[in-house]
Scaffold this motif. Structure first.
Motif, PDB file in Angstrom:
ATOM      1  N   SER A 173      33.586   8.455  65.569  1.00  0.00           N
ATOM      2  CA  SER A 173      34.319   7.368  66.194  1.00  0.00           C
ATOM      3  C   SER A 173      35.839   7.400  66.024  1.00  0.00           C
ATOM      4  CB  SER A 173      33.606   6.263  65.667  1.00  0.00           C
ATOM      5  OG  SER A 173      33.948   6.099  64.103  1.00  0.00           O
ATOM      6  N   ARG A 174      36.218   8.020  64.846  1.00  0.00           N
ATOM      7  CA  ARG A 174      37.594   7.853  64.484  1.00  0.00           C
ATOM      8  C   ARG A 174      38.364   9.067  65.487  1.00  0.00           C
ATOM      9  NH1 ARG A 174      35.821   7.718  59.017  1.00  0.00           N
ATOM     10  NH2 ARG A 174      36.250   9.903  58.700  1.00  0.00           N
TER      11      ARG A 174
ATOM     12  N   ARG B 184      28.659   9.831  63.171  1.00  0.00           N
ATOM     13  CA  ARG B 184      29.020   8.726  63.669  1.00  0.00           C
ATOM     14  C   ARG B 184      30.483   8.085  63.463  1.00  0.00           C
ATOM     15  NH1 ARG B 184      24.557   6.134  63.848  1.00  0.00           N
ATOM     16  NH2 ARG B 184      23.663   7.217  65.524  1.00  0.00           N
ATOM     17  N   SER B 185      30.358   8.009  62.085  1.00  0.00           N
ATOM     18  CA  SER B 185      31.617   7.267  61.703  1.00  0.00           C
ATOM     19  C   SER B 185      32.803   8.336  61.925  1.00  0.00           C
ATOM     20  CB  SER B 185      31.738   7.066  60.063  1.00  0.00           C
ATOM     21  OG  SER B 185      32.896   6.552  59.588  1.00  0.00           O
ATOM     22  N   LEU B 186      32.662   9.713  61.751  1.00  0.00           N
ATOM     23  CA  LEU B 186      33.721  10.610  61.937  1.00  0.00           C
ATOM     24  C   LEU B 186      34.240  10.658  63.428  1.00  0.00           C
ATOM     25  CD1 LEU B 186      35.677  12.941  61.212  1.00  0.00           C
ATOM     26  CD2 LEU B 186      33.494  14.437  61.214  1.00  0.00           C
TER      27      LEU B 186
ATOM     28  N   ARG C  52      24.900  -2.979  59.239  1.00  0.00           N
ATOM     29  CA  ARG C  52      24.767  -1.409  59.586  1.00  0.00           C
ATOM     30  C   ARG C  52      24.486  -0.677  58.494  1.00  0.00           C
ATOM     31  NH1 ARG C  52      29.622  -2.990  62.644  1.00  0.00           N
ATOM     32  NH2 ARG C  52      31.027  -2.420  60.931  1.00  0.00           N
ATOM     33  N   HIS C  53      24.816  -0.893  57.063  1.00  0.00           N
ATOM     34  CA  HIS C  53      24.427  -0.301  55.952  1.00  0.00           C
ATOM     35  C   HIS C  53      23.079  -0.634  55.360  1.00  0.00           C
ATOM     36  CE1 HIS C  53      27.988   2.206  55.702  1.00  0.00           C
ATOM     37  NE2 HIS C  53      28.684   1.049  56.105  1.00  0.00           N
TER      38      HIS C  53
ATOM     39  N   ASP D 150      29.328  -5.675  58.823  1.00  0.00           N
ATOM     40  CA  ASP D 150      29.253  -4.292  58.074  1.00  0.00           C
ATOM     41  C   ASP D 150      28.050  -4.016  57.445  1.00  0.00           C
ATOM     42  OD1 ASP D 150      31.751  -3.720  59.404  1.00  0.00           O
ATOM     43  OD2 ASP D 150      32.773  -4.688  57.726  1.00  0.00           O
TER      44      ASP D 150
ATOM     45  N   ARG E 238      25.011  10.819  60.469  1.00  0.00           N
ATOM     46  CA  ARG E 238      26.169  11.049  59.533  1.00  0.00           C
ATOM     47  C   ARG E 238      27.748  11.514  60.037  1.00  0.00           C
ATOM     48  NH1 ARG E 238      23.017  15.518  55.734  1.00  0.00           N
ATOM     49  NH2 ARG E 238      21.091  14.174  55.279  1.00  0.00           N
TER      50      ARG E 238
END
Length: 753
Positions: free
Chosen positions: A528-529, A524-526, A345-346, A342, A522
Motif C-alpha cells: 500500500s505504501r 499488504r501494508s508494504l 484491522r488488527h 485501526d 504480511r
C-alpha cells in the motif's frame, strides 16, 4: 499559541477533577517550566491531563485535596526513581488498545459529568450515577447555563471550518480559547445569572500544600501513588513518541523525559497543583506552531503565570457552564473512532471496548486491569494458534503443521498424527516459528512409535531447526530429508505432488492460494505504501533463464529492483541509426536512468547459460529461419564478447568455455551500457554505479566483478558493510557490496564512487 490553548483547558480539567481551580493553573505553570527544562522531549508540553481526571477526582473525594497533593509528590518521586533506573521503555509494552480504551473511557466519564455542569447542576461522583440521573437533570436544566454551554460547543465545532479572510486564518487562534471568550462575552452582554470562575484573593490563600494521611488510609494512598505515577508516565511517554512524528528536531530521550515528569509532579504537588503529564493537545499545537526547542514549553508556563498574576479579574468572568461545554466536547473527542478502526484491522477492538466499558462502569484502575487481562489472554491465544493439515496421496501421507507449536497446541497436533495409519510413509512439514520442549517430546515420541510399526517419517522444518537441534543427540532411526527445507522459493515439484500432465494453470492457482494464505497479509501494508510510485535502487539486467531469481540472490524486496530479462542478459549498444532497431532494452535503460534516476545498474550473467553455448556452437538457425530467426538475430549482440574470448586449450571442456564466455559477456554489456549518453553522463558525474555479477547455478554462489583484478570474486558468507558506511576496499579485495549485489566501479579519471 500553547499558552492560549492551555488557559481554558487547565481550568476545565481542574473543574473535572473536583480540585481547586487554581490547582489547574499551578500544574500548567509547573508542567511547562519544570518538565520543559528537565525533560527529554524537544516539543512536548506538560500540564494537567484529562486522562488523570477520574483518578484525581476519586482521590479528592476519598482523602481530601491536601492528601491528594501528597500523593502527587510521591508519584513524582516514584517517576524519578523509574527514570533513574532507565525503565522508561518498559511502559511502552502496554498494549495501545488498552491505552486508547482507557482514554476513551475517561472521555465518556468526563462528558457525562460535565453535561450536568452544562445543564446547571453538579456531577454525582461516578459515570453510572451521572448517566442514571441525566434525564432528571435535563428536565431541571438551567436555561442560561445551557445557552452558554451550547455557545461554547457551537463555536468550537464551527471555528476550524470557517474560511480564511485574506490573511486572517481561523486556525491561527485555538478554537477552545475563541469558544470560551465568545461564551463569556455572551454571558456578560446578556447579564444572565450563571456561576462564574472564582479565584482566591491572594497567593497565600491559594496555597494548600500536602498533608499526611490518616494511618488507616496508608494502603489506599500507596495504591493512589502507584496509579498516578504509572498512568502519568505511560501517557507522557506515548505522547512524546507521537509528537516526535510532527517535527524533525531532536528525538525524545524517554528516561530523561520520565525524570522531567517526576520533577514536575514533585513541584506541582508541593505547590498545591494537579498531577502533571504530557498533553497531546498542547504538544501538537506547539509542534504545528513551529516549536522546536523546550523553550516554547517553558515560556508557555511563564505566560500563564504572568496572565493570572496581572489579569485574574478577566479569568473570573468565565462562566462555569462554558468550561462545562468545553469539557463535554473534549470528552467526546477522546473517543477516537479512527483508533477503533485501526484496532479492528488488527483484531484488538474487543480490548478497546472492554477497557472503555470497564473504566466507565468500574473505575479507571479496575477498567485498565480488565483490559490488560483480556489483552494478555488474546496474546496467549495467538501464541497458541496452530493449524494441522493432513492429506493422503498414493499411499503417502503429507502433514503440515503451521503456527507456534507449544504445549497448548500439542493435543490438537497429536490427535491428527495418531489418526495416520501405521506402516505408511509420512512427510511432516513443521512450518512453525517456535517449538517448546513439550511439543518436541510429542513429535519425537510419535515419530519413534510410527517407525517401530514399519512406517517412515521425513521431517522438514521450514523455519529454524527447532526439532533438529533438540534431537541432535538422538540418532534418527529413519531417513530424513537433507538440510535445506522446502521453502517458498523452491520449485512447485518440491512442494506439491506434480504429475507429468499437471496443468500449469492449476499450479499457478495453487501458488496464488499459497501466497494469499501465507504472504499477502504480511505484504499488504508494504505494498500500500509502494502503490503511490516506485523508487528502485538498481536497474537489474539478467538472463531470462528460469533458474536465475534476481530478488532471491540479492535478498531484495518489492520496489528494490527495476528488472530487465532477456536471452543472455544482453544490452545492444546505443546506435540511433541502426536498422532494424531493438528498442526494448534501450527503453528500459533510458527510463530507469532518466525518469527513475536509479543510482546503480547491475548486469548479471550465470553459469550453464544456453545463450552462451549457442554463441560458441554457432547461433541456431539463421536470420531467415522461421522457427529461431529472432533468437539468431538477438544473439548477434553477444558476438563482441565471443570475439574477446581468449583461446582455451582444445581439450578444455565446452562447459568451461561457456562459463568463461558468460563472464566476459557481463564485462562487454557493461561497456555497451556506457554507449548510452544518459548512462555515460551520470556515470562520469559519479551519480551512477555500474556493477557486474555472476551467478553459479551449481553452487548457488554469487560472484561480483572486481575490476582491479579483472575477474569475479565470490561474495563472502559473512555480512558485508553497507556501501554508505564502507570505504574503498583494500587492494586485492572486492569493494564492500550490500546484499551481495553491489560492487563499486571506478571512473577512468577518478576514485571509486
Amino acid at each position: 499559541m500553547v499558552f492560549l490553548v492551555a488557559m481554558p483547558l487547565s481550568l476545565g480539567i481542574a473543574v473535572a477533577s473536583d480540585a481547586p481551580l487554581v490547582a489547574g493553573l499551578v500544574a500548567a505553570v509547573v508542567g511547562g517550566i519544570v518538565a520543559g527544562a528537565i525533560g527529554g522531549s524537544a516539543v512536548q508540553v506538560s500540564g494537567p491531563a484529562a486522562g488523570l481526571t477520574i483518578i484525581v477526582a476519586d482521590l479528592v473525594q476519598t482523602y481530601g485535596w491536601r492528601v491528594t497533593c501528597l500523593i502527587t509528590v510521591l508519584a513524582g518521586v516514584l517517576q524519578l526513581a523509574l527514570g533513574a533506573c532507565r525503565v522508561a521503555r518498559a511502559a511502552l509494552a502496554i498494549s495501545p488498545s488498552v491505552i486508547h480504551g482507557m482514554l476513551a473511557g475517561v472521555g465518556v466519564t468526563i462528558a457525562l459529568a460535565q453535561a450536568h455542569v452544562l445543564l446547571g447542576g453538579t456531577p454525582h461522583g461516578s459515570a453510572l450515577a451521572d448517566l442514571a440521573r441525566l434525564p432528571d437533570q435535563v428536565a431541571a436544566a438551567h436555561a442560561p447555563s445551557v445557552l452558554v454551554g451550547a455557545t461554547t460547543i457551537a463555536v468550537m465545532l464551527a471555528w476550524s471550518r470557517l474560511p480564511a479572510l485574506g490573511r486572517l486564518r481561523p486556525r491561527l487562534l485555538p478554537a477552545a480559547l475563541v469558544a470560551v471568550v465568545a461564551a463569556t462575552a455572551v454571558a456578560a452582554g446578556t447579564g444572565w445569572p450563571v456561576e462564574r470562575v472564582a479565584l482566591p484573593d491572594s497567593l497565600a490563600e491559594a496555597w494548600s500544600g500536602p498533608a499526611l494521611p490518616a494511618p488507616a488510609d496508608l494502603h489506599g494512598v500507596a495504591l493512589g501513588v502507584v496509579t498516578v505515577a504509572l498512568v502519568a508516565s505511560v501517557e507522557s511517554l506515548l505522547c512524546a513518541i507521537a509528537v516526535d512524528r510532527l517535527h524533525d528536531g531532536r528525538r525524545v530521550r524517554l528516561n530523561r523525559e520520565l525524570v522531567g515528569q517526576g520533577a514536575a509532579n514533585v513541584a506541582s504537588g508541593a505547590l498545591g497543583g494537579l498531577p502533571v503529564a504530557g498533553v497531546i493537545v498542547r504538544s501538537t499545537a506547539n509542534a504545528r506552531a513551529g516549536g522546536r526547542t523546550p523553550l516554547a514549553a517553558i515560556l508557555h508556563g511563564v505566560w500563564i503565570l504572568a496572565f493570572v498574576g496581572l489579569f485574574a479579574q478577566v479569568v473570573e468572568l468565565i462562566p462555569m457552564a462554558a468550561l462545562g461545554g468545553l469539557l463535554v466536547l473534549v470528552g467526546v473527542q477522546m473517543v477516537n473512532l479512527a483508533h477503533l478502526r485501526d484496532l479492528r484491522r488488527h483484531r484488538e477492538s474487543t480490548v478497546y471496548l472492554v477497557t472503555l466499558a470497564g473504566v466507565v462502569a468500574l473505575g479507571l484502575l479496575e477498567g485498565v486491569l480488565v483490559g490488560l487481562g483480556l489483552a494478555v489472554l488474546l496474546a496467549l491465544r495467538r501464541l497458541a494458534r496452530l493449524s494441522v493439515r493432513t492429506q493422503e496421496h498414493a499411499g503417502r501421507w503429507h502433514v503440515v503443521v503451521r503456527g507456534s507449536l507449544t504445549f497448548l497446541g500439542v493435543p490438537r497436533m497429536t490427535q491428527a498424527l495418531r489418526a495416520i495409519p501405521g506402516r505408511v510413509p509420512v512427510d511432516l512439514d513443521l512450518d512453525v516459528d517456535f517449538m517448546d520442549h513439550a511439543a518436541f517430546e510429542a513429535v519425537h515420541a510419535w515419530r519413534l512409535d510410527h517407525e517401530r510399526t514399519g512406517g517412515s517419517v521425513d521431517i522438514d522444518e521450514v523455519h529454524e531447526k527447532w526439532y533438529e537441534r533438540t534431537s541432535a543427540r538422538t540418532p534418527p532411526t529413519a531417513k530424513t530429508l537433507p538440510p535445506g527445507p522446502v521453502r517458498w522459493w523452491a520449485p512447485w515439484a518440491m512442494r506439491h505432488e506434480v504429475d507429468g500432465d499437471a496443468r500449469v494453470s492449476g499450479l499457478l492457482l495453487a501458488g496464488a492460494r499459497e501466497y494469499h494464505e501465507s504472504t499477502a497479509a504480511r505484504m499488504r501494508s508494504l505494498m500500500s505504501r509502494l502503490a503511490g510510485g516506485q523508487r528502485p535502487r538498481a536497474l537489474f539486467i539478467a538472463c531470462a533463464d528460469s533458474r536465475v531469481l534476481p530478488n532471491v540472490i540479492t535478498a531484495s524486496g518489492p520496489g528494490d529492483l527495476f528488472t530487465v530479462r532477456n536471452l543472455g542478459n544482453l544490452v545492444p549498444p546505443y546506435d540511433p541509426a541502426a536498422a532494424p532497431r531493438d528498442d526494448s532494452v534501450g527503453a528500459a535503460v533510458e527510463y530507469a536512468v532518466e525518469v527513475l534516476e536509479v543510482p546503480a545498474i547491475v548486469v548479471c550473467g550465470h553459469s550453464h547459460c544456453a545463450a552462451m553455448r549457442a554463441l560458441l556452437e554457432g547461433a541456431p538457425g539463421d536470420a531467415g529461419d522461421a522457427a529461431l530467426g529472432h533468437v539468431a538475430r538477438w544473439l548477434r549482440h553477444g558476438a563482441s564478447a565471443l570475439a574477446r574470448l581468449p583461446g582455451l586449450p582444445a581439450s578444455a571442456p565446452a562447459a568451461e568455455q561457456a562459463h568463461e564466455l558468460a563472464r566476459l559477456n557481463v564485462v562487454r554489456q557493461l561497456e555497451n551500457l556506457l554507449s548510452y549518453p544518459g548512462v555515460r553522463r551520470r556515470h562520469e558525474e559519479g551519480r551512477l554505479e555500474l556493477t557486474g555479477m555472476y551467478f553459479d547455478l551449481a553452487t548457488a554462489q554469487v560472484h561480483v566483478l572486481d575490476e582491479r583484478r579483472e575477474n569475479f570474486v565470490a561474495v563472502p558468507s559473512a555480512a558485508v558493510p553497507h556501501p554508505r558506511a564502507a570505504g574503498d576496499a583494500p587492494d586485492g579485495e572486492p569493494a564492500g557490496p550490500t546484499r551481495g549485489a553491489v560492487v563499486r566501479r571506478r571512473r577512468p579519471d577518478g576514485p571509486a564512487h
